[in-house]
Design an enzyme around this catalytic site. Structure first.
Site, PDB file in Angstrom:
ATOM      1  N   PRO A 197       0.803  -1.223   0.000  1.00 50.83           N
ATOM      2  CG  PRO A 197      -0.151  -1.102   2.125  1.00 50.83           C
ATOM      3  CD  PRO A 197       0.536  -2.044   1.201  1.00 50.83           C
ATOM      4  CD  GLU A 214       2.033  -3.832  11.449  1.00 53.78           C
ATOM      5  OE1 GLU A 214       1.955  -2.606  11.283  1.00 53.78           O
ATOM      6  OE2 GLU A 214       1.049  -4.544  11.717  1.00 53.78           O
TER       7      GLU A 214
END
Length: 244
Positions: free
Chosen positions: A90, A117
């Protein structure tokens, strides 16, 4: 083209790569897919690919070693020296049609699909060549995002689509959104196909399509239009059609 995918969930790709255009592309020999579980490259007896982040914090981080070793093995197997190694993330560059067209010129793409993560930063700095995001949101992993990119790239390869001109006229390929399309019947429940499309006058039809594309882009994505490059006639057309 050779497309390799590094993932912890290879089964997610079974249906996608073996359906529709992606399957036809492989059957035609335009592309070869390889899906690899990079857990197999973990250098520990438990095949662990993640660890706690230095400095503390929530979540787990993908370790560098399994991905570096997996990429090196795939590169050696494919006998390519400069594959594009794409990290789905992202934080990456926003995916565009131009990016897809650029990647479609390559011989070998390797997609890295992460979970947890995040990634050990050395993967970003020293392994991958591109970081790509399909939007400003976060998914559980990079698999779905990589499927989007693979689909977009594969359909651009020569002989994949039945009519290669279709790809050239897609929305965004020309810099604008695509014009409206119609098919038979010409009159459906009183809704009529524009007369110009039934005229058989190809030059006028192409002009109509261009103006419709311009109008649609102006209404939906005005950020894509370079207004200074438009003729006075085209600028006036936009003003008249929008009522502004």
């Amino acid at each position: 083209m050779k497309i390799d995918i590094l993932t912890l969930f290879p089964q997610m790709f079974d249906g996608v790569l073996n359906s529709s255009i992606l399957k036809k592309a492989q059957d035609k020999g335009a592309v070869e897919y390889g899906v690899t579980d990079f857990r197999n490259y973990a250098a520990n007896k438990h095949y662990k690919v993640d660890d706690y982040p230095y400095g503390g914090g929530a979540g787990m981080v993908l370790a560098a070693q399994p991905l570096f070793d997996a990429v090196e093995a795939l590169t050696e197997e494919a006998e390519t020296t400069n594959p594009r190694i794409i990290l789905m993330c992202p934080q990456g560059e926003r995916l565009t049609q131009r990016k897809l067209e650029e990647l479609a010129e390559e011989d070998h793409l390797i997609f890295v699909c992460g979970h947890y993560e995040g990634y050990d930063e050395r993967i970003r700095e020293y392994l991958v060549t591109d970081e790509i995001s399909i939007g400003d949101y976060v998914l559980t992993g990079g698999e779905l995002a990589s499927m989007v990119v693979i689909d977009g790239v594969t359909r651009l390869l020569p002989e994949v689509l039945g009519n290669q001109e279709s790809a050239l006229k897609d929305s965004h390929s020309s810099g604008m959104l695509e014009h409206p399309h119609y098919t038979r019947p010409a009159d459906f429940r009183g809704m009529q196909v524009p007369d110009i499309l039934l005229s058989g006058h190809h030059e006028k039809i192409e002009r109509w399509r261009y103006l419709q594309s311009l109008k649609r882009t102006y209404e939906r994505r005005p950020d894509l239009i370079d207004f200074e490059s438009l003729s006075e006639e085209e600028q006036q057309y936009l003003k008249d059609s929008s009522g502004k």
